[in-house]
Design a protein around this motif. Structure first.
Motif, PDB file in Angstrom:
ATOM      1  N   LEU A 154     -14.016   4.208   3.583  1.00 12.65           N
ATOM      2  CA  LEU A 154     -13.814   4.038   2.223  1.00 12.65           C
ATOM      3  C   LEU A 154     -14.055   5.313   1.349  1.00 12.65           C
ATOM      4  CD1 LEU A 154     -15.713   0.578   1.968  1.00 12.65           C
ATOM      5  CD2 LEU A 154     -13.136   0.814   2.539  1.00 12.65           C
ATOM      6  N   LEU A 155     -12.913   5.744   0.465  1.00 18.09           N
ATOM      7  CA  LEU A 155     -12.998   6.974  -0.463  1.00 18.09           C
ATOM      8  C   LEU A 155     -13.830   6.186  -1.650  1.00 18.09           C
ATOM      9  CD1 LEU A 155      -9.531   8.398  -0.290  1.00 18.09           C
ATOM     10  CD2 LEU A 155     -11.712   9.164   0.951  1.00 18.09           C
ATOM     11  N   THR A 156     -14.449   7.175  -2.070  1.00 18.43           N
ATOM     12  CA  THR A 156     -15.466   6.914  -3.475  1.00 18.43           C
ATOM     13  C   THR A 156     -14.622   7.129  -4.711  1.00 18.43           C
ATOM     14  OG1 THR A 156     -16.499   9.157  -3.313  1.00 18.43           O
ATOM     15  CG2 THR A 156     -17.535   7.068  -2.379  1.00 18.43           C
ATOM     16  N   GLN A 157     -13.585   7.908  -4.533  1.00 22.38           N
ATOM     17  CA  GLN A 157     -12.781   8.296  -5.807  1.00 22.38           C
ATOM     18  C   GLN A 157     -11.314   8.557  -5.453  1.00 22.38           C
ATOM     19  OE1 GLN A 157     -14.431  12.357  -7.092  1.00 22.38           O
ATOM     20  NE2 GLN A 157     -14.935  11.362  -9.139  1.00 22.38           N
ATOM     21  N   THR A 158     -10.348   7.949  -6.409  1.00 21.78           N
ATOM     22  CA  THR A 158      -8.929   7.992  -6.149  1.00 21.78           C
ATOM     23  C   THR A 158      -8.546   9.462  -6.075  1.00 21.78           C
ATOM     24  OG1 THR A 158      -8.706   6.036  -7.354  1.00 21.78           O
ATOM     25  CG2 THR A 158      -6.758   7.205  -6.715  1.00 21.78           C
ATOM     26  N   PRO A 159      -7.914   9.768  -4.854  1.00 25.17           N
ATOM     27  CA  PRO A 159      -7.300  11.087  -4.758  1.00 25.17           C
ATOM     28  C   PRO A 159      -5.998  11.387  -5.114  1.00 25.17           C
ATOM     29  CG  PRO A 159      -6.824  10.022  -2.608  1.00 25.17           C
ATOM     30  CD  PRO A 159      -7.557   8.941  -3.597  1.00 25.17           C
ATOM     31  N   VAL A 160      -5.478  12.649  -5.584  1.00 27.54           N
ATOM     32  CA  VAL A 160      -4.057  13.010  -6.217  1.00 27.54           C
ATOM     33  C   VAL A 160      -3.780  13.505  -5.177  1.00 27.54           C
ATOM     34  CG1 VAL A 160      -2.689  14.233  -7.702  1.00 27.54           C
ATOM     35  CG2 VAL A 160      -4.746  13.025  -8.642  1.00 27.54           C
ATOM     36  N   CYS A 161      -2.679  12.816  -4.305  1.00 31.09           N
ATOM     37  CA  CYS A 161      -2.300  13.481  -3.165  1.00 31.09           C
ATOM     38  C   CYS A 161      -0.934  13.023  -2.969  1.00 31.09           C
ATOM     39  CB  CYS A 161      -3.221  13.011  -1.904  1.00 31.09           C
ATOM     40  SG  CYS A 161      -3.143  11.128  -1.969  1.00 31.09           S
ATOM     41  N   ASP A 162      -0.193  13.631  -1.811  1.00 34.62           N
ATOM     42  CA  ASP A 162       1.200  13.476  -1.431  1.00 34.62           C
ATOM     43  C   ASP A 162       1.144  11.856  -1.045  1.00 34.62           C
ATOM     44  OD1 ASP A 162       1.700  15.862  -2.073  1.00 34.62           O
ATOM     45  OD2 ASP A 162       2.092  16.447  -0.188  1.00 34.62           O
ATOM     46  N   CYS A 163       2.135  11.105  -1.362  1.00 35.52           N
ATOM     47  CA  CYS A 163       2.226   9.928  -0.956  1.00 35.52           C
ATOM     48  C   CYS A 163       3.762   9.860  -0.051  1.00 35.52           C
ATOM     49  CB  CYS A 163       2.647   8.809  -1.771  1.00 35.52           C
ATOM     50  SG  CYS A 163       3.134   7.053  -1.284  1.00 35.52           S
ATOM     51  N   LEU A 164       3.702   9.408   1.116  1.00 38.12           N
ATOM     52  CA  LEU A 164       4.806   9.586   2.075  1.00 38.12           C
ATOM     53  C   LEU A 164       5.871   8.318   2.067  1.00 38.12           C
ATOM     54  CD1 LEU A 164       2.946  11.420   4.966  1.00 38.12           C
ATOM     55  CD2 LEU A 164       4.365  12.445   2.956  1.00 38.12           C
ATOM     56  N   GLY A 165       5.330   7.183   1.582  1.00 35.34           N
ATOM     57  CA  GLY A 165       6.006   6.073   1.559  1.00 35.34           C
ATOM     58  C   GLY A 165       5.260   4.969   1.316  1.00 35.34           C
ATOM     59  N   PHE A 166       5.751   3.558   1.624  1.00 30.94           N
ATOM     60  CA  PHE A 166       4.982   2.346   1.505  1.00 30.94           C
ATOM     61  C   PHE A 166       5.039   1.496   2.588  1.00 30.94           C
ATOM     62  CE2 PHE A 166       6.915   4.234  -2.442  1.00 30.94           C
ATOM     63  CZ  PHE A 166       5.710   4.332  -3.264  1.00 30.94           C
ATOM     64  N   GLY A 167       4.079   0.490   2.463  1.00 33.08           N
ATOM     65  CA  GLY A 167       4.073  -0.508   3.762  1.00 33.08           C
ATOM     66  C   GLY A 167       3.388  -1.694   3.228  1.00 33.08           C
ATOM     67  N   ILE A 168       3.404  -2.725   3.876  1.00 33.26           N
ATOM     68  CA  ILE A 168       2.751  -3.818   3.676  1.00 33.26           C
ATOM     69  C   ILE A 168       1.572  -4.247   4.738  1.00 33.26           C
ATOM     70  CG2 ILE A 168       2.778  -6.443   3.586  1.00 33.26           C
ATOM     71  CD1 ILE A 168       5.665  -6.126   2.330  1.00 33.26           C
ATOM     72  N   VAL A 169       0.319  -4.183   4.364  1.00 30.25           N
ATOM     73  CA  VAL A 169      -0.711  -4.744   5.395  1.00 30.25           C
ATOM     74  C   VAL A 169      -0.404  -6.171   5.778  1.00 30.25           C
ATOM     75  CG1 VAL A 169      -3.183  -4.652   5.975  1.00 30.25           C
ATOM     76  CG2 VAL A 169      -2.257  -2.880   4.519  1.00 30.25           C
ATOM     77  N   ARG A 170       0.142  -6.245   6.822  1.00 34.54           N
ATOM     78  CA  ARG A 170       0.550  -7.745   7.318  1.00 34.54           C
ATOM     79  C   ARG A 170      -0.627  -8.383   8.058  1.00 34.54           C
ATOM     80  NH1 ARG A 170       4.447 -10.000  12.122  1.00 34.54           N
ATOM     81  NH2 ARG A 170       2.309 -10.759  12.613  1.00 34.54           N
ATOM     82  N   GLY A 171      -1.636  -7.910   8.247  1.00 31.68           N
ATOM     83  CA  GLY A 171      -2.648  -8.336   8.814  1.00 31.68           C
ATOM     84  C   GLY A 171      -3.953  -7.396   9.222  1.00 31.68           C
ATOM     85  N   VAL A 172      -5.074  -8.086   9.173  1.00 30.30           N
ATOM     86  CA  VAL A 172      -6.179  -7.033   9.678  1.00 30.30           C
ATOM     87  C   VAL A 172      -6.971  -7.806  10.641  1.00 30.30           C
ATOM     88  CG1 VAL A 172      -8.438  -6.163   8.738  1.00 30.30           C
ATOM     89  CG2 VAL A 172      -6.462  -6.454   6.982  1.00 30.30           C
ATOM     90  N   ASP A 173      -6.964  -7.145  11.710  1.00 29.85           N
ATOM     91  CA  ASP A 173      -7.900  -7.485  13.095  1.00 29.85           C
ATOM     92  C   ASP A 173      -9.324  -6.854  13.205  1.00 29.85           C
ATOM     93  OD1 ASP A 173      -8.902  -7.925  15.560  1.00 29.85           O
ATOM     94  OD2 ASP A 173      -6.625  -7.675  16.540  1.00 29.85           O
ATOM     95  N   VAL A 181       0.796  -1.159   0.025  1.00 33.67           N
ATOM     96  CA  VAL A 181      -0.013  -0.092  -0.152  1.00 33.67           C
ATOM     97  C   VAL A 181       0.856   1.298  -0.002  1.00 33.67           C
ATOM     98  CG1 VAL A 181      -1.977  -1.163   1.009  1.00 33.67           C
ATOM     99  CG2 VAL A 181      -0.388   0.042   2.610  1.00 33.67           C
ATOM    100  N   GLY A 182       0.358   2.368  -0.650  1.00 36.61           N
ATOM    101  CA  GLY A 182       0.688   3.486  -0.555  1.00 36.61           C
ATOM    102  C   GLY A 182       0.357   4.385   0.683  1.00 36.61           C
ATOM    103  N   LEU A 183       1.232   4.918   1.754  1.00 38.18           N
ATOM    104  CA  LEU A 183       0.929   5.699   2.734  1.00 38.18           C
ATOM    105  C   LEU A 183       0.796   7.075   2.450  1.00 38.18           C
ATOM    106  CD1 LEU A 183       3.548   3.838   5.284  1.00 38.18           C
ATOM    107  CD2 LEU A 183       1.091   3.036   4.548  1.00 38.18           C
ATOM    108  N   CYS A 184      -0.322   7.249   2.301  1.00 36.67           N
ATOM    109  CA  CYS A 184      -0.595   8.940   1.712  1.00 36.67           C
ATOM    110  C   CYS A 184      -1.151   9.760   2.702  1.00 36.67           C
ATOM    111  CB  CYS A 184      -1.506   8.662   0.498  1.00 36.67           C
ATOM    112  SG  CYS A 184      -0.963   7.705  -0.742  1.00 36.67           S
ATOM    113  N   ARG A 185      -1.310  11.198   2.394  1.00 41.91           N
ATOM    114  CA  ARG A 185      -1.876  12.187   3.025  1.00 41.91           C
ATOM    115  C   ARG A 185      -2.939  12.980   2.128  1.00 41.91           C
ATOM    116  NH1 ARG A 185      -2.602  14.415   7.594  1.00 41.91           N
ATOM    117  NH2 ARG A 185      -2.975  16.862   7.890  1.00 41.91           N
TER     118      ARG A 185
END
Length: 311
Positions: A236-255, A218-222
């Motif tokens: 949940l966003l209904t449209q894809t924003p054009v915004c700053d990305c500060l880095g990346f990550g992996i969603v290792r799990g969802v609780d 995932v992109g970690l964005c602002r």
């Protein structure tokens, strides 16, 4: 200093496009180019490395990009023993329509000829005065197989995986010899209500969104909007924003019980405080990261060989 993946730097401005090709959404691609270019302060020279899609709509998009960015020089590399495209002279770009911009049509005016018939001549002021002003440097490589498209696609995929692995390498402790698998690393816990979520490249039903996000890059964005959630999420966003990305990550799990994302990322905590949006694109975690996990008893998490390929 070695290949790019060995000396990665944090960009001054970054947007997560989320796909390896912009074919499916050229309009957002241009919006991203405008957004990133708007922060250029002209205090240093800017080198723009365009993509290799120069056929059909790709060429039209390139013409749009040239008009948008107004470069002072264009370096055009031809392909060995094959005429790939016309030279991108200022006159050519001036007259040729792009995908979203119009070419400058030489305006015509009617004049009666000596024989009484109509002749067409350019009207005043419609010469090359408004043509873009840049210098075209044309390079013709003298080595065979330059620009073979199929090979470039394979190589770019390998280089992308290497860049992602280099990026994830920042998660490893510098003083430990052995590489730690993902399940040995401590993730951040992020409440569903703290970040908005958007899948860029396809439509996903809200009931399936967590299946899509789990074990994903995932992109970690602002985003500028404040995250407001009536429930405990997910947002949940209904449209894809054009915004700053500060880095990346992996969603290792969802609780699902505690409503938490577990995210692995090398982005420093002071920057993570700014993140309020997770963007999931069509970029997969490199296979070797999941398949090569050591010290796992039983089945490897997120990996299966029992898959129905007819689905």
């Amino acid at each position: 200093p070695g290949p790019p993946f060995t000396h990665q730097q944090t960009p001054r401005k970054m947007v997560y496009y989320g796909q390896t090709s912009c074919e499916q959404d050229t309009e957002r691609y241009l919006d991203v180019v405008k957004y990133v270019f708007s922060s250029y302060k002209k205090e240093v020279p800017l080198v723009i490395n365009t993509m290799g899609w120069v056929k059909g709509e790709g060429l039209l998009l390139l013409i749009d990009t040239i008009r948008l960015l107004s470069p002072s020089h264009i370096v055009q590399m031809d392909v060995y023993d094959w005429k790939a495209m016309a030279p991108l002279t200022p006159e050519y770009v001036h007259l040729t329509p792009g995908l979203y911009t119009k070419g400058k049509q030489q305006a015509k005016c009617k004049q009666l000829g000596a024989d009484g018939g109509e002749s067409w001549k350019p009207s005043e002021g419609e010469g090359d005065a408004s043509a873009p002003e840049y210098k075209l440097l044309y390079v013709h490589p003298e080595f065979p197989r330059a620009g073979v498209a199929g090979e470039a696609r394979v190589h770019s995929g390998i280089l992308r995986d290497m860049s992602m692995l280099g990026y994830l390498g920042q998660l490893q402790a510098p003083d430990i010899g052995a590489v730690l698998p993902l399940h040995s690393l401590v993730p951040y816990q992020v409440p569903f209500s703290a970040v908005a979520l958007r899948v860029i490249h396809t439509d996903v039903a809200p009931t399936n969104i967590m299946y899509a996000v789990n074990a994903s890059w995932v992109g970690l964005c602002r985003i500028p909007d404040e995250i407001r959630c009536q429930t405990d999420g997910p947002v949940l966003l209904t449209q894809t924003p054009v915004c700053d990305c500060l880095g990346f990550g992996i969603v290792r799990g969802v609780d699902m019980e505690k409503k938490l994302y577990h995210i692995l990322t090398p982005v420093p905590p002071e920057n993570l405080k700014l993140v309020n949006c997770l963007l999931l694109g069509n970029i997969a975690v490199p296979n070797c990261v999941l398949v090569g996990q050591q010290g796992v008893e039983g089945e490897i998490p997120y990996v299966t060989s029992d898959y129905n390929y007819s689905i």
